[in-house]
Write a protein that holds these residues in place. Structure first.
Motif, PDB file in Angstrom:
ATOM      1  N   UNK A 309    -130.665   1.771 -31.494  1.00  0.00           N
ATOM      2  CA  UNK A 309    -132.038   1.264 -31.512  1.00  0.00           C
ATOM      3  C   UNK A 309    -133.005   2.405 -31.224  1.00  0.00           C
ATOM      4  N   UNK A 310    -133.958   2.630 -32.132  1.00  0.00           N
ATOM      5  CA  UNK A 310    -134.873   3.760 -31.991  1.00  0.00           C
ATOM      6  C   UNK A 310    -135.703   3.679 -30.717  1.00  0.00           C
ATOM      7  N   UNK A 311    -136.151   2.470 -30.376  1.00  0.00           N
ATOM      8  CA  UNK A 311    -136.968   2.333 -29.169  1.00  0.00           C
ATOM      9  C   UNK A 311    -136.158   2.731 -27.936  1.00  0.00           C
ATOM     10  N   UNK A 312    -134.907   2.282 -27.878  1.00  0.00           N
ATOM     11  CA  UNK A 312    -134.053   2.638 -26.743  1.00  0.00           C
ATOM     12  C   UNK A 312    -133.799   4.147 -26.693  1.00  0.00           C
ATOM     13  N   UNK A 313    -133.574   4.754 -27.860  1.00  0.00           N
ATOM     14  CA  UNK A 313    -133.359   6.199 -27.908  1.00  0.00           C
ATOM     15  C   UNK A 313    -134.586   6.961 -27.440  1.00  0.00           C
ATOM     16  N   UNK A 314    -135.766   6.466 -27.827  1.00  0.00           N
ATOM     17  CA  UNK A 314    -137.006   7.133 -27.425  1.00  0.00           C
ATOM     18  C   UNK A 314    -137.221   7.011 -25.920  1.00  0.00           C
ATOM     19  N   UNK A 315    -137.029   5.803 -25.378  1.00  0.00           N
ATOM     20  CA  UNK A 315    -137.187   5.598 -23.930  1.00  0.00           C
ATOM     21  C   UNK A 315    -136.171   6.425 -23.158  1.00  0.00           C
ATOM     22  N   UNK A 316    -134.926   6.427 -23.636  1.00  0.00           N
ATOM     23  CA  UNK A 316    -133.862   7.170 -22.947  1.00  0.00           C
ATOM     24  C   UNK A 316    -134.135   8.671 -22.957  1.00  0.00           C
ATOM     25  N   UNK A 317    -134.510   9.215 -24.110  1.00  0.00           N
ATOM     26  CA  UNK A 317    -134.768  10.661 -24.194  1.00  0.00           C
ATOM     27  C   UNK A 317    -135.997  11.042 -23.368  1.00  0.00           C
ATOM     28  N   UNK A 318    -137.028  10.204 -23.399  1.00  0.00           N
ATOM     29  CA  UNK A 318    -138.237  10.475 -22.599  1.00  0.00           C
ATOM     30  C   UNK A 318    -137.905  10.464 -21.115  1.00  0.00           C
ATOM     31  N   UNK A 319    -137.131   9.452 -20.686  1.00  0.00           N
ATOM     32  CA  UNK A 319    -136.759   9.339 -19.279  1.00  0.00           C
ATOM     33  C   UNK A 319    -135.922  10.529 -18.831  1.00  0.00           C
ATOM     34  N   UNK A 320    -135.027  10.974 -19.697  1.00  0.00           N
ATOM     35  CA  UNK A 320    -134.175  12.111 -19.354  1.00  0.00           C
ATOM     36  C   UNK A 320    -134.980  13.407 -19.252  1.00  0.00           C
ATOM     37  N   UNK A 321    -135.958  13.579 -20.135  1.00  0.00           N
ATOM     38  CA  UNK A 321    -136.818  14.761 -20.054  1.00  0.00           C
ATOM     39  C   UNK A 321    -137.636  14.748 -18.765  1.00  0.00           C
ATOM     40  N   UNK A 322    -138.149  13.573 -18.391  1.00  0.00           N
ATOM     41  CA  UNK A 322    -138.891  13.453 -17.133  1.00  0.00           C
ATOM     42  C   UNK A 322    -137.982  13.703 -15.941  1.00  0.00           C
ATOM     43  N   UNK A 323    -136.734  13.193 -16.009  1.00  0.00           N
ATOM     44  CA  UNK A 323    -135.783  13.370 -14.908  1.00  0.00           C
ATOM     45  C   UNK A 323    -135.471  14.850 -14.683  1.00  0.00           C
ATOM     46  N   UNK A 324    -135.140  15.554 -15.768  1.00  0.00           N
ATOM     47  CA  UNK A 324    -134.833  16.974 -15.647  1.00  0.00           C
ATOM     48  C   UNK A 324    -136.022  17.784 -15.176  1.00  0.00           C
ATOM     49  N   UNK A 325    -137.219  17.435 -15.665  1.00  0.00           N
ATOM     50  CA  UNK A 325    -138.435  18.138 -15.254  1.00  0.00           C
ATOM     51  C   UNK A 325    -138.721  17.900 -13.772  1.00  0.00           C
ATOM     52  N   UNK A 326    -138.594  16.637 -13.341  1.00  0.00           N
ATOM     53  CA  UNK A 326    -138.852  16.318 -11.940  1.00  0.00           C
ATOM     54  C   UNK A 326    -137.818  16.977 -11.035  1.00  0.00           C
ATOM     55  N   UNK A 327    -136.572  17.054 -11.487  1.00  0.00           N
ATOM     56  CA  UNK A 327    -135.533  17.744 -10.699  1.00  0.00           C
ATOM     57  C   UNK A 327    -135.943  19.189 -10.433  1.00  0.00           C
ATOM     58  N   UNK A 328    -136.449  19.856 -11.438  1.00  0.00           N
ATOM     59  CA  UNK A 328    -136.863  21.246 -11.269  1.00  0.00           C
ATOM     60  C   UNK A 328    -138.092  21.366 -10.382  1.00  0.00           C
ATOM     61  N   UNK A 329    -139.065  20.479 -10.548  1.00  0.00           N
ATOM     62  CA  UNK A 329    -140.239  20.502  -9.677  1.00  0.00           C
ATOM     63  C   UNK A 329    -139.835  20.214  -8.227  1.00  0.00           C
ATOM     64  N   UNK A 330    -138.935  19.260  -8.045  1.00  0.00           N
ATOM     65  CA  UNK A 330    -138.495  18.936  -6.683  1.00  0.00           C
ATOM     66  C   UNK A 330    -137.763  20.102  -6.044  1.00  0.00           C
ATOM     67  N   UNK A 331    -136.889  20.747  -6.809  1.00  0.00           N
ATOM     68  CA  UNK A 331    -136.067  21.822  -6.263  1.00  0.00           C
ATOM     69  C   UNK A 331    -136.862  23.098  -6.003  1.00  0.00           C
ATOM     70  N   UNK A 332    -137.962  23.300  -6.725  1.00  0.00           N
ATOM     71  CA  UNK A 332    -138.713  24.554  -6.580  1.00  0.00           C
ATOM     72  C   UNK A 332    -140.041  24.407  -5.851  1.00  0.00           C
ATOM     73  N   UNK A 333    -140.638  23.205  -5.871  1.00  0.00           N
ATOM     74  CA  UNK A 333    -141.947  23.044  -5.241  1.00  0.00           C
ATOM     75  C   UNK A 333    -141.979  21.909  -4.223  1.00  0.00           C
ATOM     76  N   UNK A 334    -141.667  20.694  -4.668  1.00  0.00           N
ATOM     77  CA  UNK A 334    -141.822  19.516  -3.814  1.00  0.00           C
ATOM     78  C   UNK A 334    -140.904  19.592  -2.601  1.00  0.00           C
TER      79      UNK A 334
END
Length: 381
Positions: A309-334
């Motif tokens: 399902x394209x909608x599920x793929x879009x939500x999943x990929x968006x969530x994963x990009x946010x997760x990886x980005x937040x992990x890096x912000x948390x580990x280096x700044x937050x």
């Protein structure tokens, strides 16, 4: 060999392109101001926080978002999954701009930028430094990525015999180029995690672990696959092309395994160290949010029906990009505390310059997909 890709064609200078150009122009003006008057004039950086949003986003997040080419190279060339080859060119293009502009951004952040060339002079270099290894690897990988993209650019000049001869010569070296293109990100993405091991007690135990290099590497690969899926869906919507659903659904299946391995390692590490997951106040909230963003794509992509399902793929990929980005912000700044009296929040010029770099990436992407054969032909979708 049948060509798998073709240029989109059409006008390059459109209204969205002009909006991006305006945002980029604002950033360029602020960059010039930074070089004239120093870091203090445009940033909230300090001795306690010598790097901020530029390093964290432009380098740490930007290079992870630029791991699409690396992730697809692993899948196609190492695991011999050639059915995904039509996705390689667009993945390499996103990597080119992610890494190139990350490299440029480093020169915004360093105080004595005029001494930047010292990195390439052995008598100035401390070869025991992790940061040197990261810098040299990223610099080398930028060159490798442009070499990987060069055949696509040369293919766009079919009426030029010299360009085609150069393309043929370059393609003979592609196995070596691709091999280096897999080795270098493996080295520096793991070493980016090593950088924060040095921070010791200043980094919260929610993120401080000897496994940081492994976690950074796995999360970078998952972000590489996620950005490939995300870019595929958005480009199909924006340019009114057929969706690449069968291929990206299979990529989603690969992402499930990687997310599962990442979360298993992360949970086991936290339990063994007895990290204060629920008793660290704001940091606990950021930690929980980060990992919930990983759980969302794991749940969605675990089901074959949702993967298709394209909608599920879009939500999943968006969530994963946010997760990886937040992990890096948390580990280096937050999750980092420089000690009493030190605080950091990015100044408005820092944020605007970061947004302008994103705008430049998008402008470059629009130009290349319209001018050169990057995106797959409809029959290969």
């Amino acid at each position: 060999m049948v060509e798998e890709s073709q240029p989109l064609g059409g006008k390059i200078v459109t209204k969205p392109f002009l909006v991006l150009a305006a945002l980029a122009a604002v950033g360029v003006v602020l960059m010039l101001y930074r070089y004239l008057y120093g870091l203090g004039a445009v940033t909230n950086l300090s001795d306690g926080y010598p790097w901020g949003i530029w390093i964290t986003y432009d380098v740490l997040v930007g290079t992870a978002l630029g791991c699409g080419g690396y992730a697809m190279a692993l899948l196609v060339y190492i695991f011999n999954r050639w059915e995904y080859h039509p996705l390689v060119r667009s993945a390499v293009l996103t990597s080119v701009f992610g890494y190139t502009l990350a490299g440029v951004a480093i020169f915004l952040d360093i105080g004595r930028y005029w001494n930047g060339y010292h990195l390439f002079l052995p008598w100035y270099v401390n070869f025991n430094s992790v940061l040197v290894e990261v810098a040299l690897c990223i610099a080398a990988y930028v060159g490798i990525l442009w070499l990987e993209l060069a055949p696509t650019v040369l293919e766009g000049h079919q009426d030029n015999p010299k360009a085609q001869r150069a393309r043929q010569r370059l393609e003979r070296w592609l196995p070596v180029i691709v091999a280096l293109g897999i080795l270098l990100p493996t080295m520096h993405q793991s070493s980016l995690g090593t950088l924060m091991i040095i921070a010791g007690y200043k980094l919260s135990p929610l993120w401080q672990t000897p496994l940081l290099p492994l976690l950074f590497l796995i999360s970078a690969i998952t972000m590489g696959f996620a950005v490939t899926v995300f870019e595929s869906i958005l480009s199909s919507l924006a340019f009114k092309r057929p969706f690449e659903t069968p291929m990206i659904a299979k990529v989603g299946g690969v992402m499930v395994w990687l997310i599962g391995v990442y979360l298993a390692i992360r949970l086991a590490d936290l339990l063994l160290r007895g990290a204060p997951v629920f008793s660290s106040g704001f940091l606990s909230s950021m930690f929980i949010l980060e990992n919930l963003l990983y759980v969302v794509p794991l749940v969605l992509l675990a089901s074959p029906a949702y993967r298709a399902n394209l909608r599920s793929l879009f939500v999943a990929s968006s969530s994963l990009l946010l997760a990886g980005s937040l992990y890096r912000f948390n580990a280096f700044l937050v999750g980092y505390s420089a000690g009493p009296g030190w605080t950091y929040f990015p100044a408005l010029p820092e944020i605007l310059i970061t947004l302008s770099i994103v705008a430049l990436e998008l402008m470059g992407y629009l130009y290349f997909v319209k001018r050169y054969p990057v995106l797959p032909k409809a029959e290969h979708v």
